[in-house]
Motif scaffolding. Structure first.
Motif, PDB file in Angstrom:
ATOM      1  N   ILE A  57      -0.289   6.637   6.247  1.00 28.82           N
ATOM      2  CA  ILE A  57      -0.317   5.134   7.403  1.00 28.82           C
ATOM      3  C   ILE A  57      -0.411   5.990   8.326  1.00 28.82           C
ATOM      4  O   ILE A  57      -1.303   4.640   9.523  1.00 28.82           O
ATOM      5  N   LYS A  58       0.655   6.844   9.019  1.00 25.06           N
ATOM      6  CA  LYS A  58       0.772   6.580  10.473  1.00 25.06           C
ATOM      7  C   LYS A  58       0.152   6.694  10.845  1.00 25.06           C
ATOM      8  O   LYS A  58       0.133   5.879  12.490  1.00 25.06           O
ATOM      9  N   PRO A  59      -0.745   7.454  11.321  1.00 20.21           N
ATOM     10  CA  PRO A  59      -1.565   7.488  12.448  1.00 20.21           C
ATOM     11  C   PRO A  59      -2.970   6.418  12.620  1.00 20.21           C
ATOM     12  O   PRO A  59      -2.656   6.331  13.624  1.00 20.21           O
ATOM     13  N   PHE A  60      -3.064   5.721  11.231  1.00 23.88           N
ATOM     14  CA  PHE A  60      -3.865   4.208  11.751  1.00 23.88           C
ATOM     15  C   PHE A  60      -3.137   3.463  12.378  1.00 23.88           C
ATOM     16  O   PHE A  60      -3.490   2.416  13.618  1.00 23.88           O
ATOM     17  N   VAL A  61      -1.778   3.143  11.847  1.00 18.23           N
ATOM     18  CA  VAL A  61      -0.909   1.794  13.045  1.00 18.23           C
ATOM     19  C   VAL A  61      -0.873   2.173  13.995  1.00 18.23           C
ATOM     20  O   VAL A  61      -1.079   1.247  14.968  1.00 18.23           O
ATOM     21  N   SER A  62      -0.818   3.512  14.577  1.00 13.67           N
ATOM     22  CA  SER A  62      -1.104   4.370  15.464  1.00 13.67           C
ATOM     23  C   SER A  62      -2.137   3.919  16.747  1.00 13.67           C
ATOM     24  O   SER A  62      -2.011   3.677  17.560  1.00 13.67           O
ATOM     25  N   GLU A  63      -3.264   4.546  16.176  1.00 11.81           N
ATOM     26  CA  GLU A  63      -4.593   3.975  16.751  1.00 11.81           C
ATOM     27  C   GLU A  63      -4.855   2.330  16.424  1.00 11.81           C
ATOM     28  O   GLU A  63      -5.476   2.173  17.486  1.00 11.81           O
ATOM     29  N   TYR A  64      -4.346   1.379  15.534  1.00  9.89           N
ATOM     30  CA  TYR A  64      -4.378   0.091  15.211  1.00  9.89           C
ATOM     31  C   TYR A  64      -3.431  -0.428  17.288  1.00  9.89           C
ATOM     32  O   TYR A  64      -4.360  -1.462  17.467  1.00  9.89           O
ATOM     33  N   TYR A  65      -2.492   0.425  16.974  1.00 13.26           N
ATOM     34  CA  TYR A  65      -1.491  -0.229  18.098  1.00 13.26           C
ATOM     35  C   TYR A  65      -2.162  -0.109  19.145  1.00 13.26           C
ATOM     36  O   TYR A  65      -2.925  -0.782  20.495  1.00 13.26           O
ATOM     37  N   ASN A  66      -3.242   1.180  19.889  1.00 11.75           N
ATOM     38  CA  ASN A  66      -4.253   1.096  20.463  1.00 11.75           C
ATOM     39  C   ASN A  66      -5.172   0.749  21.233  1.00 11.75           C
ATOM     40  O   ASN A  66      -5.682   0.098  22.287  1.00 11.75           O
ATOM     41  N   ASN A  67      -5.917   0.099  19.588  1.00 15.05           N
ATOM     42  CA  ASN A  67      -6.638  -0.956  19.393  1.00 15.05           C
ATOM     43  C   ASN A  67      -6.577  -1.981  19.982  1.00 15.05           C
ATOM     44  O   ASN A  67      -7.405  -3.064  20.800  1.00 15.05           O
ATOM     45  N   ILE A  68      -5.181  -2.441  19.258  1.00 12.54           N
ATOM     46  CA  ILE A  68      -4.707  -4.244  20.080  1.00 12.54           C
ATOM     47  C   ILE A  68      -4.279  -4.443  20.799  1.00 12.54           C
ATOM     48  O   ILE A  68      -4.421  -5.033  22.317  1.00 12.54           O
ATOM     49  N   PRO A  92       1.281  -1.051   0.129  1.00 14.53           N
ATOM     50  CA  PRO A  92      -0.407  -0.183   0.271  1.00 14.53           C
ATOM     51  C   PRO A  92       0.547   1.277  -0.168  1.00 14.53           C
ATOM     52  O   PRO A  92       0.618   2.351  -0.268  1.00 14.53           O
ATOM     53  N   ILE A  93       1.796   1.494   0.841  1.00 10.45           N
ATOM     54  CA  ILE A  93       3.389   2.912   0.672  1.00 10.45           C
ATOM     55  C   ILE A  93       3.756   2.610  -0.884  1.00 10.45           C
ATOM     56  O   ILE A  93       4.238   1.602  -1.004  1.00 10.45           O
ATOM     57  N   LYS A  94       3.147   3.800  -1.121  1.00 13.98           N
ATOM     58  CA  LYS A  94       3.113   4.119  -2.575  1.00 13.98           C
ATOM     59  C   LYS A  94       4.459   5.587  -2.317  1.00 13.98           C
ATOM     60  O   LYS A  94       5.219   5.445  -3.913  1.00 13.98           O
ATOM     61  N   GLN A  95       4.372   6.143  -2.245  1.00 16.18           N
ATOM     62  CA  GLN A  95       5.448   7.413  -1.276  1.00 16.18           C
ATOM     63  C   GLN A  95       6.034   7.600  -0.063  1.00 16.18           C
ATOM     64  O   GLN A  95       5.197   7.633   0.936  1.00 16.18           O
ATOM     65  N   ILE A  96       7.046   8.030   0.118  1.00 16.74           N
ATOM     66  CA  ILE A  96       7.211   8.523   1.462  1.00 16.74           C
ATOM     67  C   ILE A  96       7.639  10.465   1.553  1.00 16.74           C
ATOM     68  O   ILE A  96       9.249  10.499   0.090  1.00 16.74           O
ATOM     69  N   THR A  97       7.323  10.953   1.609  1.00 14.40           N
ATOM     70  CA  THR A  97       7.690  12.438   1.984  1.00 14.40           C
ATOM     71  C   THR A  97       7.910  13.124   2.614  1.00 14.40           C
ATOM     72  O   THR A  97       7.602  12.546   4.571  1.00 14.40           O
ATOM     73  N   SER A 147       6.447  11.301   5.796  1.00 13.80           N
ATOM     74  CA  SER A 147       4.927  11.069   5.728  1.00 13.80           C
ATOM     75  C   SER A 147       4.822   9.507   4.758  1.00 13.80           C
ATOM     76  O   SER A 147       5.444   9.432   3.970  1.00 13.80           O
ATOM     77  N   LEU A 148       4.379   8.577   5.616  1.00 18.77           N
ATOM     78  CA  LEU A 148       3.928   7.274   4.452  1.00 18.77           C
ATOM     79  C   LEU A 148       2.812   6.768   3.669  1.00 18.77           C
ATOM     80  O   LEU A 148       1.486   6.526   4.407  1.00 18.77           O
ATOM     81  N   LYS A 149       2.484   7.661   2.442  1.00 15.92           N
ATOM     82  CA  LYS A 149       1.886   7.794   1.933  1.00 15.92           C
ATOM     83  C   LYS A 149       1.171   6.418   0.573  1.00 15.92           C
ATOM     84  O   LYS A 149       1.717   5.869  -0.074  1.00 15.92           O
ATOM     85  N   VAL A 150      -0.057   6.636   1.055  1.00 19.23           N
ATOM     86  CA  VAL A 150      -1.201   5.073   0.819  1.00 19.23           C
ATOM     87  C   VAL A 150      -2.130   6.133  -0.289  1.00 19.23           C
ATOM     88  O   VAL A 150      -2.546   7.531   0.075  1.00 19.23           O
ATOM     89  N   ASP A 151      -2.308   5.591  -2.178  1.00 21.83           N
ATOM     90  CA  ASP A 151      -2.899   5.769  -2.920  1.00 21.83           C
ATOM     91  C   ASP A 151      -4.654   5.240  -2.586  1.00 21.83           C
ATOM     92  O   ASP A 151      -5.012   4.454  -2.368  1.00 21.83           O
TER      93      ASP A 151
END
Length: 299
Positions: A197-208, A144-149, A167-171
């Motif tokens: 994608i980073k904020p989603f990874v962070s919140e995913y960790y909270n969920n887990i 999913p990660i296509k760009q890094i800015t 930022s790890l960018k997803v299309d």
């Protein structure tokens, strides 16, 4: 005939009911250790992900890289570490459900309560739902990660001071080509065309964290009971001096044997070392009673 064995020495004969109880307790402790260790593996992969992001952020801050060819490897490896997170948690979930069904059956209240923890989290948290769908997307559509800015954010109070953000960018539109994303299509449409994608990874960790803490509460009573059964076995059959010696050994060995026709038909190892390991993991992760912390990468 059933026997209790300590270091090849027979301690006592056991009733069949005692043998069955000890066998069940030992099996449950082994399962519970795997439950805690698989969670540790998930945490290791999260840590690896954030350490890697910090590393490439620092590299950019120090070198100011502008050549796109030097970003190819970071894109590949950030995808790899994201996939490690998703795969390890899927392993955690699948193993847990299988083991609970094996130890209690799929019709048990414990199994039902554990499944509800996963389903409730899935239905009530967009990040968790999205990341679960993203794992399937990776399997069938690609990384999913296509760009890094990298961005410099200047501080108004001091123009010479700034933060360096990665930022790890997803299309977004590429995700929408995946029909399995249709369940959260309306939410995805609200994302930026290329979103981080980073904020989603962070919140995913909270969920887990919340999931593990909730399931631990469900399973803890049976763990405590199994632990008590094995500890009482030592208290009732070994002197204090012998117990101290037993726990001082690198590999303390306590078994229960089922003997028939003078042959050992079944030999069950009683996992006292696993109890010590489990208790350390529980103390280490006591903070799971609170919601996990979020991460951001700035410099």
């Amino acid at each position: 005939m059933y026997e209790l064995i300590n270091a090849n020495k027979t301690i006592k004969n056991l009733l069949k009911s005692e043998y069955t109880e000890l066998k069940k307790a030992g099996k449950y402790i082994t399962f519970y250790l795997q439950f805690e260790e698989l969670y540790e593996l998930v945490k290791v992969n999260f840590l690896d992900f954030w350490n890697y992001i910090f590393k490439i952020c620092e590299r950019q801050r120090l070198n100011l890289i502008t050549d796109y060819s030097e970003l190819i490897d970071p894109i590949i490896f950030s995808n790899q570490k994201l996939l490690n997170i998703l795969s390890s948690f899927k392993t955690y979930e699948d193993h847990l459900k299988h083991s609970i069904s094996y130890n209690f059956s799929k019709t048990s209240e414990i199994y039902d309560n554990c499944v509800k923890v996963f389903s409730n989290t899935y239905n009530s948290n967009l990040s968790y739902h999205f990341m679960a769908q993203l794992r399937n997307h990776i399997q069938h559509f690609g990384l999913p990660i296509k760009q890094i800015t990298y961005d410099l954010d200047y501080i108004k109070e001091d123009p010479l001071e700034f933060t360096h953000t990665i930022s790890l960018k997803v299309d977004r539109d590429r995700l929408l080509n995946d029909k399995k994303m249709i369940k959260i299509k309306d939410d995805i449409l609200k994302f930026d065309k290329y979103f981080d994608i980073k904020p989603f990874v962070s919140e995913y960790y909270n969920n887990i964290n919340v999931i593990h803490s909730s399931i631990r509460k469900i399973l803890k009573k049976d763990y405590d009971n199994s632990k008590l059964i094995l500890n009482n076995l030592l208290s009732n059959n070994l002197s204090e001096e012998d117990r101290n010696h037993f726990f001082s050994l690198i590999n303390p060995s306590m078994f229960v044997n089922h003997i028939k026709d003078k042959e050992v038909k079944e030999k069950i190892f009683l996992p006292y070392q696993s109890i010590e390991r489990i208790d350390k993991l529980i103390r280490r992760n006591a903070c799971l009673q609170k919601k996990g912390l979020s991460y951001s990468i700035t410099k």
